[in-house]
Design a protein around this motif. Structure first.
Motif, PDB file in Angstrom:
ATOM      1  N   VAL B 145      21.882  33.972  34.747  1.00 51.27           N
ATOM      2  CA  VAL B 145      22.048  35.203  35.542  1.00 51.27           C
ATOM      3  C   VAL B 145      23.495  35.365  36.005  1.00 51.27           C
ATOM      4  N   PHE B 146      24.095  36.494  35.652  1.00 49.83           N
ATOM      5  CA  PHE B 146      25.456  36.824  36.085  1.00 49.83           C
ATOM      6  C   PHE B 146      25.426  38.195  36.746  1.00 49.83           C
ATOM      7  N   LYS B 147      26.508  38.567  37.432  1.00 46.82           N
ATOM      8  CA  LYS B 147      26.590  39.952  37.900  1.00 46.82           C
ATOM      9  C   LYS B 147      28.026  40.427  37.971  1.00 46.82           C
ATOM     10  N   THR B 148      28.205  41.750  37.794  1.00 51.16           N
ATOM     11  CA  THR B 148      29.554  42.303  37.748  1.00 51.16           C
ATOM     12  C   THR B 148      29.909  43.114  38.989  1.00 51.16           C
ATOM     13  N   ALA B 149      28.906  43.495  39.791  1.00 55.01           N
ATOM     14  CA  ALA B 149      29.215  44.295  40.983  1.00 55.01           C
ATOM     15  C   ALA B 149      29.826  43.404  42.055  1.00 55.01           C
ATOM     16  N   GLN B 150      30.753  43.971  42.828  1.00 56.80           N
ATOM     17  CA  GLN B 150      31.313  43.205  43.928  1.00 56.80           C
ATOM     18  C   GLN B 150      30.219  42.913  44.938  1.00 56.80           C
ATOM     19  N   SER B 151      30.349  41.778  45.639  1.00 53.11           N
ATOM     20  CA  SER B 151      29.379  41.425  46.678  1.00 53.11           C
ATOM     21  C   SER B 151      29.884  41.869  48.026  1.00 53.11           C
ATOM     22  N   SER B 278      37.430  49.324  49.235  1.00 52.47           N
ATOM     23  CA  SER B 278      36.941  50.062  48.082  1.00 52.47           C
ATOM     24  C   SER B 278      37.355  49.347  46.818  1.00 52.47           C
ATOM     25  N   GLY B 279      36.533  49.487  45.789  1.00 55.01           N
ATOM     26  CA  GLY B 279      36.981  49.043  44.486  1.00 55.01           C
ATOM     27  C   GLY B 279      38.225  49.849  44.136  1.00 55.01           C
ATOM     28  N   LYS B 280      39.068  49.326  43.258  1.00 52.05           N
ATOM     29  CA  LYS B 280      40.343  50.002  43.022  1.00 52.05           C
ATOM     30  C   LYS B 280      40.172  51.339  42.320  1.00 52.05           C
ATOM     31  N   ILE B 281      38.977  51.602  41.776  1.00 46.86           N
ATOM     32  CA  ILE B 281      38.798  52.809  40.968  1.00 46.86           C
ATOM     33  C   ILE B 281      39.016  54.088  41.780  1.00 46.86           C
ATOM     34  N   ALA B 282      38.675  54.058  43.089  1.00 48.27           N
ATOM     35  CA  ALA B 282      38.829  55.265  43.902  1.00 48.27           C
ATOM     36  C   ALA B 282      40.304  55.639  44.065  1.00 48.27           C
ATOM     37  N   VAL B 283      41.170  54.633  43.978  1.00 47.35           N
ATOM     38  CA  VAL B 283      42.593  54.879  44.217  1.00 47.35           C
ATOM     39  C   VAL B 283      43.439  54.463  43.010  1.00 47.35           C
ATOM     40  N   ALA B 284      42.824  54.497  41.840  1.00 44.60           N
ATOM     41  CA  ALA B 284      43.515  54.006  40.635  1.00 44.60           C
ATOM     42  C   ALA B 284      44.864  54.684  40.438  1.00 44.60           C
ATOM     43  N   GLY B 352      38.672  43.652  34.491  1.00 40.23           N
ATOM     44  CA  GLY B 352      37.685  44.711  34.320  1.00 40.23           C
ATOM     45  C   GLY B 352      37.883  45.834  35.311  1.00 40.23           C
ATOM     46  N   VAL B 353      36.925  46.750  35.350  1.00 38.38           N
ATOM     47  CA  VAL B 353      37.005  47.893  36.262  1.00 38.38           C
ATOM     48  C   VAL B 353      36.824  47.427  37.707  1.00 38.38           C
ATOM     49  N   SER B 354      35.897  46.467  37.929  1.00 37.41           N
ATOM     50  CA  SER B 354      35.602  46.029  39.295  1.00 37.41           C
ATOM     51  C   SER B 354      36.603  45.007  39.825  1.00 37.41           C
ATOM     52  N   GLY B 355      37.326  44.332  38.939  1.00 39.92           N
ATOM     53  CA  GLY B 355      38.272  43.317  39.384  1.00 39.92           C
ATOM     54  C   GLY B 355      38.540  42.342  38.258  1.00 39.92           C
ATOM     55  N   THR B 356      39.117  41.185  38.615  1.00 35.41           N
ATOM     56  CA  THR B 356      39.382  40.174  37.599  1.00 35.41           C
ATOM     57  C   THR B 356      38.287  39.123  37.657  1.00 35.41           C
ATOM     58  N   PHE B 357      37.621  38.892  36.516  1.00 34.15           N
ATOM     59  CA  PHE B 357      36.477  37.974  36.492  1.00 34.15           C
ATOM     60  C   PHE B 357      36.914  36.567  36.101  1.00 34.15           C
ATOM     61  N   ASN B 358      36.562  35.598  36.951  1.00 34.68           N
ATOM     62  CA  ASN B 358      36.767  34.186  36.640  1.00 34.68           C
ATOM     63  C   ASN B 358      35.439  33.475  36.844  1.00 34.68           C
ATOM     64  N   PHE B 359      34.663  33.319  35.765  1.00 34.78           N
ATOM     65  CA  PHE B 359      33.351  32.677  35.919  1.00 34.78           C
ATOM     66  C   PHE B 359      33.502  31.168  35.842  1.00 34.78           C
ATOM     67  N   SER B 360      32.524  30.452  36.416  1.00 35.21           N
ATOM     68  CA  SER B 360      32.467  29.005  36.270  1.00 35.21           C
ATOM     69  C   SER B 360      31.029  28.583  36.488  1.00 35.21           C
ATOM     70  N   ALA B 361      30.769  27.272  36.391  1.00 33.23           N
ATOM     71  CA  ALA B 361      29.399  26.782  36.521  1.00 33.23           C
ATOM     72  C   ALA B 361      28.843  27.029  37.917  1.00 33.23           C
ATOM     73  N   VAL B 362      29.735  27.180  38.918  1.00 32.77           N
ATOM     74  CA  VAL B 362      29.243  27.394  40.281  1.00 32.77           C
ATOM     75  C   VAL B 362      29.468  28.826  40.748  1.00 32.77           C
TER      76      VAL B 362
END
Lengths: 320, 386
Positions: B145-151, B278-284, B352-362
């Motif tokens: 399970v992963f997710k892309t929306a900001q928390s 805000s996510g950066k998209i509103a003020v891109a 990405g659109v929401s930010g920079t993704f850095n996934f890891s095991a945790v």
């Protein structure tokens, strides 16, 4: 004749389920059939209340939710096994139905509709706001899967068999009830409450009994839902769900136990079939419901029987 | 007789509909495609999330296919409408897994629907990227399970970090009584101490309440340095108007839930000076030219507007990022789901659109607090706060 037709009905449904269980190997179909079974339980309970006793309930999802949340909360917070939480779930939904039924069943027509609507809303708000217990709006995850003692019943094929076993047993119960003294009393109340009272039917008692019965069946459906999905959230038990159960009863046919099965199957499967219409899905869905209501105002079951009767009469008529 | 005739007509119409069904049903598809499933609330109460998500997912697949697909294979998306109903979401998730046999699933749009689907995807070991915001989705971490929306974690951190620079010590909270407000409130209470902030008042309001004067009046007595309101339209706009009418003169902060032009429309001149993450998209357009996320954002906005005319929002970006992550990870896996999962988990620095993704095991959300910027409403439009 009636008994024979019913036996044939049970055999048909039973063998259809068995056939699917033996020859199909797709989890999705098992789950779809399980949902149909759960919806049938809800519809048949409400049909006893609406179709036979003529009492409308717009808050039936409340009892469905109470069953689901009771077993969910006891399972998640206290770790109780499903075998122990089952009677609790039935007790809670039955008890609430009794408490609610006593005052609200004194109402008639629209007022009864409003009363039960209010109950549904209050219970829904409880699910949403009592976060420490129910997990709030985002729901309660981690409900254990169904197990009867050491016997685990995972989702899919085994679960489908269990749910349909329960459905057939509840059908038998409803049928016994309909043709018993209580059933006759209920139909008398539907026709005229005053007349029923005049010939010695304890109308308040009979109405309360069938209301509690419907509540307990809904609680049972909730129990089965919670252990199938292993997650509950308030949006599964809102006002629209109550309306959908009413629609199942009306579309399938009031005062018809097999009608509940038709109604529940149709309304559960329609969205899956209509998926090909993508954006127009809702439109077609509405259209079908409207067409059914215009041409079969007494529900599909009655409507089909009428068509069959007419066709037969037409044939013999032209022959003579 | 009249009746029998109309029955025949209806029968005919139904048959015709059925025939249309068959024709519209996708013809037998060649197995030489990569199938990705989508579960979005395209209709219903959360359609403002699901509709742009569906459009973005389709748009991304078209873009990849036009460029020749992945390792020579075309992408095929199968999208179902959950109507924000957890039961439907579970049913369709299993349809995707067992009937359509997809490689991965993107969505659902809402937290309850996501939570309901998680046991199913975990059982089937299908890589799953949710578009919902709830923290519970990836905490604790579940393998697939992963997710892309900001928390809310990052949104609250952004607000509190800014408040610290402004010397704000006492805040009052006013949260809506739904999942969004609940999750926001938990984070606001949990993180306060770390930024030297005390919560002096806690109020809530109903999603459809027409007036919040009572809560604001009560809050004024607690004398907070700032008020944080956590909700989605239209509640926060009413709060802004009420605050103006009461002449509170306490700085008002909002959540990212109102970072859309709709909020400015609803609140009118009452929203002047309100600050929110805000996510950066509103003020891109306002971002400095060298900013690393700007090209990605501008590209997404241009493509979306070119195809659909308007309605671009950060929500569609969740599905866009999900597709981006899956397609990047899919290259050279030959459609092996376990390898796909491992590759997503080890993905680093994907912009990405929401930010920079850095996934890891945790960490299965992968976004840092730089996925938000503080913005302020000035002269009826957004402005960056620095």
């Amino acid at each position: 004749m009636r008994v024979l037709a019913n036996v044939i009905g049970y055999l048909l449904v039973g063998s259809a389920i068995l056939a699917v269980g033996l020859w199909v190997d797709n989890y999705y179909y098992f789950q779809l059939l399980t949902f149909i079974g759960i919806n049938t339980l809800l519809a048949v309970g409400l049909n006893m209340l609406m179709g036979y006793a003529g009492q409308i309930s717009l808050g039936h999802a409340a009892f469905y939710g109470l069953g689901a949340y009771t077993t969910g909360i006891l399972g998640v917070h206290l770790g109780w096994p499903p075998l122990v939480t089952l009677p609790c779930a039935l007790l809670v939904s039955g008890l609430v139905a009794w408490l609610v039924g006593r005052p609200t069943l004194k109402l008639h027509g629209y007022y009864l509709g409003m009363g039960t609507l209010g109950v549904g809303m209050i219970v829904h708000v409880l699910f949403r706001e009592w976060s420490s217990l129910t997990g709030g709006p985002s729901g309660l995850p981690g409900i254990p899967t169904l197990s009867l003692g050491p016997l685990e019943i995972p989702g899919g094929r085994p679960y489908m068999f269990v749910v349909w076993g329960v459905v057939l047993v509840s059908f038998a119960m409803c049928q016994r009830l309909v043709h018993s003294r209580v059933g006759r009393a209920l139909r008398a109340i539907h026709f005229s409450e005053q007349a029923a009272a005049a010939v010695g039917v304890d109308t308040a008692r009979a109405k309360l009994q069938v209301f509690v019965f419907a509540g307990v069946l809904a609680g049972l459906a909730g129990f089965l839902y919670a252990h199938m999905v292993t997650f509950v959230s308030p949006s599964s038990f809102g006002f629209l769900v109550s309306v959908r159960i009413v629609a199942m009863v009306v579309i399938g046919g009031m005062a018809s136990i097999w009608g509940s099965l038709f109604g529940a199957s149709l309304l559960t499967m329609l969205p899956e079939w209509l998926h090909v219409f993508s954006e127009y899905e809702v439109l077609v869905y509405g259209l079908i419901l409207v067409v059914v209501m215009i041409f079969f105002p007494q529900g599909l079951t009655r409507g089909m029987l009428d068509l069959y009767e007419r066709a037969r009469r037409g044939k013999t008529g032209s022959g003579s | 007789m009249e009746r029998a005739r109309s029955v025949k007509i209806v029968g005919g119409v139904l048959l015709a509909l059925l025939a249309v069904c068959w024709m519209l049903a996708p013809a037998a598809v060649a197995a030489e495609t990569y199938k990705i499933g989508g579960l979005f609330s395209v209709t219903g109460p959360a359609s403002f999330l699901g509709d742009p998500e569906k459009k973005s997912m389709e748009m991304f697949a078209e873009m990849v296919n036009a460029a020749g697909g992945i390792n020579g294979k075309q992408l095929e998306v199968v999208i179902y409408d959950t109507e924000a109903d957890p039961t439907k979401a579970v049913s369709f998730a299993n349809k995707l897994i067992h009937s359509d046999k997809v490689l991965a699933i993107i969505g659902p749009s809402t937290t309850p629907a996501t939570m309901a689907v998680i046991p199913e995807v975990e059982k089937a070991n299908i890589p799953f990227i949710s578009c919902a915001a709830g923290n519970k989705i990836t905490l604790p971490v579940k393998p697939y399970v992963f997710k892309t929306a900001q928390s809310d974690i990052q949104a609250v951190a952004t607000i509190y970090a800014y408040m610290k620079t402004q010397g704000i010590k006492k805040v009052g909270l006013l949260c809506v009584d739904d999942g969004f407000g609940q999750s926001g409130k938990e984070q606001l209470l949990e993180q306060a101490a770390a930024y030297g902030i005390t919560v002096v008042a806690e109020e809530s309001y109903g999603k459809t309440d027409p007036d919040m004067t009572a809560q604001l009046t009560k809050m004024r007595l607690a004398k907070p340095d700032a008020i944080v309101c956590w909700g989605t339209n239209p509640g926060p706009a009413i709060v802004a108007r009420n605050a103006q009418q009461l002449q509170l003169n306490i700085p008002l902060y909002m959540s990212h839930g109102v970072a859309s032009p709709k909020f400015i429309q609803l609140a009118g001149d009452a929203c002047e000076g309100i600050m929110l993450p805000s996510g950066k998209i509103a003020v891109a357009g306002l971002l400095p030219d060298g900013q690393h996320q700007k090209p990605v954002l501008m590209d997404y906005i241009d493509r979306f507007n070119a195809k659909y005319g308007s309605g671009v929002s950060g929500f569609g970006g969740y599905a866009w990022d999900g597709m981006n992550i899956i397609t990047q990870a899919l290259c050279g896996t030959n459609g092996d789901k376990a390898v796909l999962r491992d590759r997503i988990e080890n993905m680093k620095g994907l912009v990405g659109v929401s930010g920079t993704f850095n996934f890891s095991a945790v960490e299965h959300n992968g976004l840092g607090s730089d996925s938000f910027v503080m913005i302020k409403i000035q002269n009826g439009t957004w402005a960056l706060v620095d």
